[in-house]
Motif scaffolding. Structure first.
Motif, PDB file in Angstrom:
ATOM      1  N   TYR A 264       0.878  -0.944   0.136  1.00  0.00           N
ATOM      2  CA  TYR A 264      -0.444   0.201  -0.344  1.00  0.00           C
ATOM      3  C   TYR A 264       0.743   1.955  -0.244  1.00  0.00           C
ATOM      4  O   TYR A 264       0.441   2.124  -1.118  1.00  0.00           O
ATOM      5  N   TYR A 265       2.160   1.428   0.666  1.00  0.00           N
ATOM      6  CA  TYR A 265       2.665   2.444   1.001  1.00  0.00           C
ATOM      7  C   TYR A 265       3.353   2.980   0.221  1.00  0.00           C
ATOM      8  O   TYR A 265       4.274   2.087  -1.093  1.00  0.00           O
TER       9      TYR A 265
ATOM     10  N   LEU B  41      -1.447  -0.277  -9.055  1.00  0.00           N
ATOM     11  CA  LEU B  41      -0.573   1.023  -8.552  1.00  0.00           C
ATOM     12  C   LEU B  41      -1.468   2.182  -8.389  1.00  0.00           C
ATOM     13  O   LEU B  41      -0.869   3.485  -8.386  1.00  0.00           O
ATOM     14  N   ASP B  42      -2.653   2.306  -8.060  1.00  0.00           N
ATOM     15  CA  ASP B  42      -3.801   3.819  -7.720  1.00  0.00           C
ATOM     16  C   ASP B  42      -4.135   3.410  -6.687  1.00  0.00           C
ATOM     17  O   ASP B  42      -4.276   4.302  -6.076  1.00  0.00           O
ATOM     18  N   TYR B  43      -3.890   1.999  -6.159  1.00  0.00           N
ATOM     19  CA  TYR B  43      -4.696   1.644  -4.564  1.00  0.00           C
ATOM     20  C   TYR B  43      -3.028   2.192  -4.127  1.00  0.00           C
ATOM     21  O   TYR B  43      -2.156   0.701  -3.683  1.00  0.00           O
ATOM     22  N   LYS B  44      -2.916   3.270  -3.055  1.00  0.00           N
ATOM     23  CA  LYS B  44      -1.547   3.432  -2.300  1.00  0.00           C
ATOM     24  C   LYS B  44      -2.099   4.639  -1.349  1.00  0.00           C
ATOM     25  O   LYS B  44      -2.804   5.687  -1.925  1.00  0.00           O
ATOM     26  N   GLY B  45      -0.668   4.876  -0.768  1.00  0.00           N
ATOM     27  CA  GLY B  45      -0.745   5.847   0.370  1.00  0.00           C
ATOM     28  C   GLY B  45       0.605   6.302   0.821  1.00  0.00           C
ATOM     29  O   GLY B  45       0.939   5.473   0.548  1.00  0.00           O
ATOM     30  N   GLU B  46       0.860   7.242   1.132  1.00  0.00           N
ATOM     31  CA  GLU B  46       2.464   7.996   0.819  1.00  0.00           C
ATOM     32  C   GLU B  46       3.059   7.807   2.092  1.00  0.00           C
ATOM     33  O   GLU B  46       1.816   8.039   3.220  1.00  0.00           O
TER      34      GLU B  46
ATOM     35  N   THR C 262      -5.073  -3.407   8.600  1.00  0.00           N
ATOM     36  CA  THR C 262      -4.230  -2.995   8.700  1.00  0.00           C
ATOM     37  C   THR C 262      -3.854  -2.567   7.111  1.00  0.00           C
ATOM     38  O   THR C 262      -5.095  -1.513   6.255  1.00  0.00           O
ATOM     39  N   ASP C 263      -2.612  -1.698   6.791  1.00  0.00           N
ATOM     40  CA  ASP C 263      -2.671  -0.646   5.494  1.00  0.00           C
ATOM     41  C   ASP C 263      -3.962   0.536   5.733  1.00  0.00           C
ATOM     42  O   ASP C 263      -4.993   0.431   4.210  1.00  0.00           O
TER      43      ASP C 263
ATOM     44  N   ALA D 229      -7.118  -7.984   8.401  1.00  0.00           N
ATOM     45  CA  ALA D 229      -8.816  -7.184   7.362  1.00  0.00           C
ATOM     46  C   ALA D 229      -7.830  -5.718   7.520  1.00  0.00           C
ATOM     47  O   ALA D 229      -7.160  -5.264   8.126  1.00  0.00           O
ATOM     48  N   MET D 230      -8.277  -5.963   5.875  1.00  0.00           N
ATOM     49  CA  MET D 230      -7.249  -4.649   5.274  1.00  0.00           C
ATOM     50  C   MET D 230      -8.658  -4.065   4.560  1.00  0.00           C
ATOM     51  O   MET D 230      -9.971  -4.626   4.375  1.00  0.00           O
ATOM     52  N   PRO D 231      -8.779  -2.161   4.386  1.00  0.00           N
ATOM     53  CA  PRO D 231      -9.813  -2.160   3.073  1.00  0.00           C
ATOM     54  C   PRO D 231      -9.918  -2.897   2.153  1.00  0.00           C
ATOM     55  O   PRO D 231      -9.483  -3.219   1.071  1.00  0.00           O
ATOM     56  N   PHE D 232     -11.450  -3.176   1.580  1.00  0.00           N
ATOM     57  CA  PHE D 232     -11.489  -3.601   0.328  1.00  0.00           C
ATOM     58  C   PHE D 232     -10.549  -3.150  -0.885  1.00  0.00           C
ATOM     59  O   PHE D 232     -11.247  -1.915  -1.372  1.00  0.00           O
ATOM     60  N   LYS D 233     -10.370  -4.066  -1.018  1.00  0.00           N
ATOM     61  CA  LYS D 233      -9.057  -3.274  -2.462  1.00  0.00           C
ATOM     62  C   LYS D 233      -9.710  -4.554  -3.938  1.00  0.00           C
ATOM     63  O   LYS D 233      -9.609  -4.134  -4.893  1.00  0.00           O
TER      64      LYS D 233
END
Lengths: 400, 480
Positions: free
Chosen positions: B13-14, B316-321, B440-441, B475-479
């Motif tokens: 994610y990062y 590539l689009d699913y990300k956080g800085e 997470t994430d 668990a992580m937000p639905f990607k």
């Protein structure tokens, strides 16, 4: 339903240490102090005690396993002594066991004594030891803390009843402010100062949405009760306190793993309350109970207890909080001694400490926090977490 | 004819901006200014090469059935365990049959393509999954830190439903010690970059590509896309000139978006090419590391049947800085921080217990009651449904592939976490079942009661005193 314990036993003496961070005192020292107060209060001697129950939870820290630490501290002469551990409800378990033994006639005078030393671990909060399921928990369960578990109750409660975090936190803050005000009047409490609602709301977050003042402290202390049969109690003192109900309920973990639980209440408290009221013959708890000492480990816990004990309607405890219903001068004072909020929570002792307050209130010995003419006092002791817990409820009265 | 039948991608994610690194470390190594463009993908503190390989493998299940996989290859130079089967961990978490043959390819950056060649050369294997994953570490302020990124890719190889069939391959092996790590090394070391470029990169990749073209009797102009990993942005461009390739035939290097993901990188670029490919396209992919492998594929009509072709794009689009360089150092175990005594408490892992409960711990398999149909986790003998309570009526039921909804949650500042506050909550699974998981994430501010979540296999703790990593599902937000 079985006949129940109502009016079968009475408390004739109690003791309770000051609760606090006893850096310079051992568990043994706290045990002796609570015990000496209790037998002095009862007017008996050590040799009069036939059997004892010892409640403590985190034995790893200081007290140690088995009932030997109690027998050894008090030099009890080879009598039966049993250790009970049922999470934070251990204290109520000890009183229940002692009461049942006396009621059965297998002994005449029984001691219940709870103690906990928690501060010898080097960090704040409860010891980070495996709890449910021992070491398996480490493999398949989040590294949760008690504040986190109860915080999830608040998240869900706020969501279900449409409270903004600000509204929800304000309601909870009023609960904590009320208890802190009562604690300021109680010499044996750990924290003895008033705290205003704004301070509570702006305190650092411990587990969102709960802040520092939504949580009870980690404390050390001991408390004890001497129990005899009700019909013999007046031989010891003129103002014994009689049992009306003593119930334990344990969750089968439906809430925890089955999709039905709504996450805004503690089902085990509700179930235990129903049984306790039935045992005590209480039809309308909101009208009949004079006062309560409940397990306010966190402010949200106390809020949902009001509803689970059928004092407030579901989703509407906020109205009773806002109207001052549970304040010291309200219709049903709750936490007249300041509760866990002010006393902190030495696990094995807390359930007995709650009974100590109701006992003293029913005897009219509480000084400036004395409740006017109390008749029935309820204690509610919660061990574990909202979704899987042990609940101990006791109801006491000053008349047979 | 054997070929690729499905693919999956996992990018953590990062993203860390190279400018962030430069701002933190440029005082020490001002020379990295030239690399300070774009960003790189960074594994979260709870990820390693095995967890990322598993996530990429799970991403393949849109198009293939896990029951058909009978071989699993892991390729990486950063597998966390030296003696404990990393591929066996993956086999379990992917919920593959224990009858799966597994192997690990390691030692150099061409291990991903070598695993792929091996899989393509096994006609008796029904379906082989290759998962290549790397999270190589450069020292603070170095060029490697700027260039390397974390990521994983999985490719299924079989004979049915082939989307890209193999035309041929060619392999070179040289003891060219450009980048190296020995047993005890945490960080990658390198020789001078100019030497690596001139004596290695510019020589070995063309040698492998030309060897393959000659072997297959094909001209480079017949190739639709040529894929080779970047050394740096400029070197990647310059090699295209040396190969006399038109710019549109060169597959984009991804340095600016994810960094160089080691043994996964040429295969991630291959997925990028497949996402855009048309039936009939010829795609050549070459790796670089202690030599070079080159493989030539031809895309088939079946590529249109893939349920989701744009997996790399979605990643590539699913990300956080990750805005904080110090936090990056901490995630990578490069910072001695004050953990507090609570953080230092580590209960020993019971490996016998973990083995006994492997269905629950590794596979996230619980059960469904045959009497009442209630899914439940973990498996117990008595049904959790109070209206049922049947005994010994349980059949296995997988939760790792189920979508969940966040029933409630908190952000716990008291619990020890490598990324405080610890986020956790209760998850209600679609179809039934409820359990408690770390989250997470994500950040507290983004969480909502009821939001969809998916399960992800993560490292829950690393007990360096006893040399054991504890893995479990979060668990992580639905990607998607």
């Amino acid at each position: 339903m079985a006949e129940g314990i109502k009016n079968k036993v009475a408390i004739i003496g109690m003791g309770c240490t000051k609760f606090g961070e006893h850096w310079d005192r051992s568990a043994e020292s706290l045990i002796v102090e609570a015990f000496e107060e209790a037998i002095t209060d009862a007017g008996i001697e050590k040799k009069d005690i036939d059997a004892a129950w010892h409640s403590t939870c985190f034995d790893e820290v200081n007290v140690g396993k088995s009932a030997i630490p109690l027998a050894a501290a008090l030099k009890l002469p080879y009598i039966p002594v049993t250790r009970v551990e049922n999470f934070c409800a251990s204290g109520t378990e000890a009183v229940r066991a002692a009461s049942y033994a006396v009621a059965s006639g297998s002994c005449d005078i029984a001691l219940a004594l709870g103690v906990e030393k928690l501060k010898d671990i080097g960090y704040g909060g409860l010891p980070d030891f495996s709890q449910l399921r021992g070491i398996y928990n480490r493999q398949i369960f989040p590294n949760v803390t008690a504040p986190g578990q109860f915080a999830m109750l608040a998240t869900r409660y706020f969501n279900r009843y449409g409270l903004s975090p600000e509204e929800g936190k304000r309601t909870l803050a009023k609960i904590s402010a009320k208890s802190h005000a009562n604690g300021a009047l109680t010499p044996k409490a750990h924290l003895r100062r008033k705290v205003d609602v704004e301070t509570i709301m702006n305190a650092p977050i411990i587990a969102w949405p709960l802040g520092l003042f939504d949580c009870c402290g980690v404390t050390e202390g001991a408390a004890a009760a001497i129990i005899v049969r009700a019909d013999e109690a007046k031989a010891f003192r003129s103002d014994p306190v009689y049992v009306k109900a003593l119930q334990i309920a344990v969750s089968p973990e439906e809430e925890y793993r089955y999709n039905k639980w709504d996450g805004t209440h503690v089902e085990t408290t509700y179930r235990c309350g129903v049984r306790a009221y039935e045992e005590a013959g209480i039809k309308n708890p909101r009208e009949e109970i004079s006062m309560m000492e409940v397990h306010d480990c966190f402010s949200i816990t106390e809020l949902v207890i009001y509803e689970d004990l059928q004092i407030s309607l579901r989703g509407r405890a906020k109205e009773d909080v806002d109207s001052g219903f549970f304040e010291l001068n309200g219709k049903m004072p709750c936490q007249s001694d300041g509760g866990l909020k002010s006393f902190g929570h030495p696990i094995g002792a807390s359930g007995i400490r709650m009974i100590y307050e109701e006992y003293k209130q029913l005897q009219g010995k509480c000084g400036e926090r004395q409740i006017k003419n109390p008749r029935l006092g309820l204690t509610h002791n919660l061990g574990g977490f909202p979704a899987n817990c042990v609940i101990g409820i006791s109801i006491w009265g000053n008349e047979l | 004819m054997a070929g690729i039948t499905a693919y999956g991608v996992y990018l953590p994610y990062y993203r860390l901006k190279r400018e962030t690194i430069f701002k933190a470390m440029g005082w020490f190594t001002p020379g990295i200014a030239g690399h300070a463009k774009g960003e790189k993908a960074i594994a979260n503190y709870d990820e390693d090469s095995v967890t990322m390989a598993i996530a990429a493998g799970m991403d393949c299940f849109t198009d293939i059935s896990r029951e058909k996989i009978n071989t699993l290859y892991l390729a990486s130079t950063t597998l966390p365990n030296k003696e404990r089967g990393n591929a066996s961990i993956a086999c379990g978490a992917l919920n593959l049959s224990p009858n799966t043959r597994v192997a690990e390819f390691s030692g150099c950056l061409k291990s991903g393509t070598t695993a792929l060649i091996t899989a393509l050369n096994e006609p008796n294997s029904e379906l082989t999954m290759i998962s290549a994953s790397d999270c190589r570490l450069g020292k603070a302020g170095g060029t490697q830190e700027q260039l390397s990124g974390d990521g994983a890719v999985a490719i299924a190889v079989g004979n049915e439903g082939v989307i890209a069939s193999l035309i041929g391959y060619y392999s070179l092996s040289y003891d060219f010690a450009d980048y190296r790590r020995m047993d005890s090394d945490k960080f990658t070391r390198s020789w001078e970059q100019r030497w690596i470029r001139d004596a290695g990169y510019f020589k070995m990749i063309p040698e492998a590509i030309n060897g393959l073209l000659t072997k297959c009797g094909i001209q480079i102009n017949d190739i639709t896309k040529v894929i080779y990993p970047p050394l740096s942005i400029r070197d990647h461009r310059d090699l295209a000139k040396r190969l006399v390739l038109e710019p549109d035939k060169v597959q984009a290097h991804l340095i600016e978006s994810i960094g160089s993901t080691g043994s996964a990188h040429p295969l991630i670029m291959l997925i990028a090419a497949l996402e855009e490919a048309q039936p009939g396209d010829k795609i050549l992919v070459a790796s670089f590391g202690s030599g070079s492998d080159a493989l030539l594929f031809q895309v088939t009509e079946d590529i249109k049947k893939l349920k989701n072709r744009n997996k790399l794009k979605r990643n590539l689009d699913y990300k956080g800085e990750l805005e904080n360089y110090i936090k990056y150092l901490s995630f990578k175990g490069m910072l001695a921080k004050e953990m507090g005594i609570r953080g230092e408490e580590i209960t020993p892992t019971s490996l016998s217990l973990a083995w006994r409960e492997r269905n629950a711990v590794l596979r996230l398999v619980g059960s469904k009651c045959k009497a009442c149909g209630t899914p439940q986790y973990p498996t117990e003998r008595l049904c959790i449904n109070p209206d049922c309570g049947a005994m010994d009526q349980m059949e296995d039921y997988s939760f790792s592939d189920k979508t969940g909804h966040l029933f409630t949650y908190t952000a716990d500042h008291l619990a020890y976490s490598e990324d405080p506050p610890a986020l956790y909550g209760i998850v209600d699974f679609e179809g039934g079942g409820r359990y408690w998981f770390d989250l997470t994430d994500c950040r507290l501010e983004s969480l909502e009661v009821g939001q969809p979540v998916q399960m992800t296999f993560r490292r829950r703790y690393l007990d360096e005193i006893r040399s054991v990593a504890g893995y479990f599902w979060k668990a992580m937000p639905f990607k998607g």
